[in-house]
Scaffold this motif. Sequence first.
Motif, PDB file in Angstrom:
ATOM      1  N   CYS A 258       0.841  -1.189   0.000  1.00 27.08           N
ATOM      2  CA  CYS A 258       0.000   0.000   0.000  1.00 27.08           C
ATOM      3  C   CYS A 258       0.881   1.244   0.000  1.00 27.08           C
ATOM      4  CB  CYS A 258      -0.918  -0.012   1.222  1.00 27.08           C
ATOM      5  SG  CYS A 258      -0.067   0.136   2.791  1.00 27.08           S
ATOM      6  N   ASN A 259       0.413   2.254  -0.660  1.00 26.34           N
ATOM      7  CA  ASN A 259       1.115   3.537  -0.744  1.00 26.34           C
ATOM      8  C   ASN A 259       2.505   3.415  -1.369  1.00 26.34           C
ATOM      9  OD1 ASN A 259      -0.993   4.912   0.486  1.00 26.34           O
ATOM     10  ND2 ASN A 259      -0.169   4.589   2.531  1.00 26.34           N
ATOM     11  N   VAL A 260       2.736   2.389  -2.182  1.00 23.39           N
ATOM     12  CA  VAL A 260       4.085   2.203  -2.713  1.00 23.39           C
ATOM     13  C   VAL A 260       4.474   3.318  -3.671  1.00 23.39           C
ATOM     14  CG1 VAL A 260       3.402   0.752  -4.663  1.00 23.39           C
ATOM     15  CG2 VAL A 260       5.672   0.497  -3.669  1.00 23.39           C
ATOM     16  N   ASP A 261       3.503   3.844  -4.441  1.00 26.96           N
ATOM     17  CA  ASP A 261       3.812   4.940  -5.363  1.00 26.96           C
ATOM     18  C   ASP A 261       4.281   6.178  -4.604  1.00 26.96           C
ATOM     19  OD1 ASP A 261       3.093   3.349  -7.466  1.00 26.96           O
ATOM     20  OD2 ASP A 261       1.021   4.077  -7.529  1.00 26.96           O
ATOM     21  N   GLU A 262       3.518   6.550  -3.556  1.00 30.44           N
ATOM     22  CA  GLU A 262       3.898   7.719  -2.765  1.00 30.44           C
ATOM     23  C   GLU A 262       5.228   7.502  -2.063  1.00 30.44           C
ATOM     24  OE1 GLU A 262       1.103   6.129  -2.651  1.00 30.44           O
ATOM     25  OE2 GLU A 262      -0.604   7.470  -2.974  1.00 30.44           O
ATOM     26  N   LEU A 263       5.445   6.263  -1.586  1.00 26.38           N
ATOM     27  CA  LEU A 263       6.689   5.977  -0.874  1.00 26.38           C
ATOM     28  C   LEU A 263       7.887   6.073  -1.807  1.00 26.38           C
ATOM     29  CD1 LEU A 263       8.007   5.168   1.754  1.00 26.38           C
ATOM     30  CD2 LEU A 263       7.645   2.782   1.152  1.00 26.38           C
ATOM     31  N   TRP A 264       7.754   5.509  -3.005  1.00 29.81           N
ATOM     32  CA  TRP A 264       8.844   5.599  -3.976  1.00 29.81           C
ATOM     33  C   TRP A 264       9.122   7.066  -4.331  1.00 29.81           C
ATOM     34  CZ3 TRP A 264      12.597   2.878  -6.277  1.00 29.81           C
ATOM     35  CH2 TRP A 264      12.604   1.498  -6.095  1.00 29.81           C
ATOM     36  N   ALA A 265       8.067   7.855  -4.495  1.00 24.97           N
ATOM     37  CA  ALA A 265       8.256   9.272  -4.827  1.00 24.97           C
ATOM     38  C   ALA A 265       8.986   9.995  -3.701  1.00 24.97           C
ATOM     39  CB  ALA A 265       6.900   9.933  -5.095  1.00 24.97           C
ATOM     40  N   TRP A 266       8.635   9.680  -2.453  1.00 24.68           N
ATOM     41  CA  TRP A 266       9.284  10.330  -1.307  1.00 24.68           C
ATOM     42  C   TRP A 266      10.760   9.948  -1.229  1.00 24.68           C
ATOM     43  CZ3 TRP A 266      11.501   8.311   3.197  1.00 24.68           C
ATOM     44  CH2 TRP A 266      11.762   9.255   4.204  1.00 24.68           C
ATOM     45  N   VAL A 267      11.036   8.655  -1.396  1.00 27.05           N
ATOM     46  CA  VAL A 267      12.422   8.183  -1.312  1.00 27.05           C
ATOM     47  C   VAL A 267      13.267   8.764  -2.440  1.00 27.05           C
ATOM     48  CG1 VAL A 267      13.885   6.138  -1.485  1.00 27.05           C
ATOM     49  CG2 VAL A 267      11.844   6.074  -0.066  1.00 27.05           C
ATOM     50  N   ARG A 268      12.721   8.766  -3.645  1.00 20.67           N
ATOM     51  CA  ARG A 268      13.480   9.295  -4.786  1.00 20.67           C
ATOM     52  C   ARG A 268      13.754  10.784  -4.632  1.00 20.67           C
ATOM     53  NH1 ARG A 268       9.884   6.061  -9.158  1.00 20.67           N
ATOM     54  NH2 ARG A 268      11.269   4.296  -9.535  1.00 20.67           N
ATOM     55  N   LYS A 269      12.758  11.538  -4.180  1.00 25.35           N
ATOM     56  CA  LYS A 269      12.942  12.972  -4.009  1.00 25.35           C
ATOM     57  C   LYS A 269      14.042  13.255  -2.998  1.00 25.35           C
ATOM     58  CE  LYS A 269      10.479  17.202  -2.800  1.00 25.35           C
ATOM     59  NZ  LYS A 269       9.172  17.785  -2.386  1.00 25.35           N
ATOM     60  N   ARG A 270      14.088  12.485  -1.932  1.00 30.46           N
ATOM     61  CA  ARG A 270      15.111  12.714  -0.921  1.00 30.46           C
ATOM     62  C   ARG A 270      16.492  12.317  -1.423  1.00 30.46           C
ATOM     63  NH1 ARG A 270      14.852   9.618   4.722  1.00 30.46           N
ATOM     64  NH2 ARG A 270      15.303   7.916   3.306  1.00 30.46           N
ATOM     65  N   ALA A 271      16.559  11.275  -2.251  1.00 25.75           N
ATOM     66  CA  ALA A 271      17.852  10.807  -2.738  1.00 25.75           C
ATOM     67  C   ALA A 271      18.340  11.590  -3.954  1.00 25.75           C
ATOM     68  CB  ALA A 271      17.771   9.317  -3.094  1.00 25.75           C
ATOM     69  N   GLY A 276      21.329  14.178   0.051  1.00 23.43           N
ATOM     70  CA  GLY A 276      20.416  13.098   0.379  1.00 23.43           C
ATOM     71  C   GLY A 276      20.962  11.738   0.009  1.00 23.43           C
ATOM     72  N   LEU A 277      21.605  11.651  -1.145  1.00 24.44           N
ATOM     73  CA  LEU A 277      22.154  10.369  -1.580  1.00 24.44           C
ATOM     74  C   LEU A 277      23.285   9.916  -0.673  1.00 24.44           C
ATOM     75  CD1 LEU A 277      21.980   8.179  -3.744  1.00 24.44           C
ATOM     76  CD2 LEU A 277      23.635   9.449  -5.081  1.00 24.44           C
ATOM     77  N   SER A 278      24.150  10.849  -0.257  1.00 25.00           N
ATOM     78  CA  SER A 278      25.290  10.485   0.581  1.00 25.00           C
ATOM     79  C   SER A 278      24.894  10.259   2.030  1.00 25.00           C
ATOM     80  CB  SER A 278      26.360  11.581   0.509  1.00 25.00           C
ATOM     81  OG  SER A 278      25.855  12.800   1.034  1.00 25.00           O
ATOM     82  N   SER A 279      23.741  10.796   2.460  1.00 24.76           N
ATOM     83  CA  SER A 279      23.345  10.689   3.864  1.00 24.76           C
ATOM     84  C   SER A 279      22.230   9.682   4.099  1.00 24.76           C
ATOM     85  CB  SER A 279      22.899  12.058   4.388  1.00 24.76           C
ATOM     86  OG  SER A 279      23.952  12.994   4.313  1.00 24.76           O
ATOM     87  N   PHE A 280      21.466   9.345   3.056  1.00 26.83           N
ATOM     88  CA  PHE A 280      20.345   8.429   3.229  1.00 26.83           C
ATOM     89  C   PHE A 280      20.428   7.199   2.328  1.00 26.83           C
ATOM     90  CE2 PHE A 280      18.737  12.629   4.430  1.00 26.83           C
ATOM     91  CZ  PHE A 280      18.271  12.361   5.696  1.00 26.83           C
ATOM     92  N   GLY A 281      21.220   7.232   1.269  1.00 27.38           N
ATOM     93  CA  GLY A 281      21.371   6.059   0.418  1.00 27.38           C
ATOM     94  C   GLY A 281      20.477   6.084  -0.803  1.00 27.38           C
ATOM     95  N   THR A 282      20.603   5.050  -1.633  1.00 29.87           N
ATOM     96  CA  THR A 282      19.842   4.951  -2.876  1.00 29.87           C
ATOM     97  C   THR A 282      18.439   4.407  -2.607  1.00 29.87           C
ATOM     98  OG1 THR A 282      20.589   2.693  -3.304  1.00 29.87           O
ATOM     99  CG2 THR A 282      21.977   4.474  -4.117  1.00 29.87           C
ATOM    100  N   PRO A 283      17.478   4.691  -3.484  1.00 31.06           N
ATOM    101  CA  PRO A 283      16.111   4.195  -3.265  1.00 31.06           C
ATOM    102  C   PRO A 283      16.028   2.681  -3.107  1.00 31.06           C
ATOM    103  CG  PRO A 283      16.101   5.907  -4.942  1.00 31.06           C
ATOM    104  CD  PRO A 283      17.546   5.620  -4.634  1.00 31.06           C
ATOM    105  N   HIS A 284      16.790   1.926  -3.911  1.00 33.43           N
ATOM    106  CA  HIS A 284      16.697   0.471  -3.821  1.00 33.43           C
ATOM    107  C   HIS A 284      17.123  -0.026  -2.448  1.00 33.43           C
ATOM    108  CE1 HIS A 284      17.129   1.013  -8.299  1.00 33.43           C
ATOM    109  NE2 HIS A 284      16.061   0.249  -8.226  1.00 33.43           N
TER     110      HIS A 284
END
Length: 420
Positions: A258-271, A276-284
């Motif tokens: 559930c909410n996978v689309d919104e979650l992917w969008a949130w993770v990608r935006k942060r990365a 964001g990429l160096s402090s939180f990692g890649t979306p996968h």
Amino acid sequence: MSDRLANGGTWPQISYCVMGLGALGSRVMLNLLMNRRVKPVVTVDLHAAAMPRAAALAHRVRMPLELARTLWTVHQVTRKGGSRPVRSGQRERELPPELAAVLDGARLAPSTYNSQPWRFEIVDHHTVRLARNGERWPAVHPDELGWAENLGCALGALSYLSHGEWEAHDGALTDQSWFAGRFRLDRLRDDFLTRQGVLGARSTHRGDMLSTPIDCTTLKQVEKLCADRNVELETMSSSEARSRRLGRTERDKSTLICNVDELWAWVRKRADAEFGLSSFGTPHDLLGISGVAGRLASALAGPAIPDVVRRRVLAGVVEHRRARQLRNCGALLVLRGPRQSVADRINAGETLMRLWLALVEQGYAAQPLLGEFGGLGIPSTKDTSGDSAVLAVLRVGKGTRPPTTRVARCPLATSVKWVE
């Protein structure tokens, strides 16, 4: 070098490396004093020397790529002027050494999708308040209090590294200045350096594990730890776990994503941002579905795929992955207890962190399941109330190889706030 430059931390000096350099240096100096010719460069790779022949050859083949990657990291950090600046309107203040040491360990605690939703509010040189950083918590996550378990993990790291007293705070969550409680540092643990190493070695192990059961000494230790915190512990073998945990209905499978689309969008935006990429990692890595499964899930998460097809395929991927995880492990540890209030969640996170570190001390690898700390799953909605709800499920065993990825962490300064 890549890890320290990206995530910070001390530069360890391993004893056999120091003695090895001394032995090489004395041998070269002796040859020079005796007027003997020596090589311009003397290379001894103890890491490869201790490997089997096939593994050593593979290690040497990968070395040019690893060196290139390290040099690129050094170049990027140097080009940007060293460590990253603190993104805060406050003037940076120097932390007391002991408090800085324990907080540097607390930032290594696990968190949902590596969101790191904590803020360390410094009251004085011995007192820190643990508060929520709402900007780092995904609003689309179905568990509104999931961040509290992450704060509990950070508290578990604080109490693991130091002697101190925790005082919970009863304020309302609607208060802008709300904080979970105060931790007053008394002194560091006598074996602080050893515990610091254990905390640094802890990671989420998603790979295969040996099916060897947990030894009795370790099992008694974790049982006592849970009993002291009023948390029930249930131990299951991998075969028993498969029969009890994989029998999900189609409705249960649909809730896994559930909410996978919104979650992917949130993770990608942060990365997307470099910080964001160096402090939180890649979306996968944040979603716990790296590799082939991660690329498949990434493709299916796009808007071009119909929702019905996406859910069916993703549910199949998740179930297949869970079956493999439950098959390749020594045991599953199920923690049960109350999880209705913020205090309950913080206690659950602290217990999970201390149990996880106790397993690492004995050489065991672990991975949380059910999605509390990453992945597409969420805790079962039918078991979240009462005094015997599922707090966490740990997949435990002896790892067959080190983790392939280690997620990044924010610099300590970006999580610290001084309060007057």
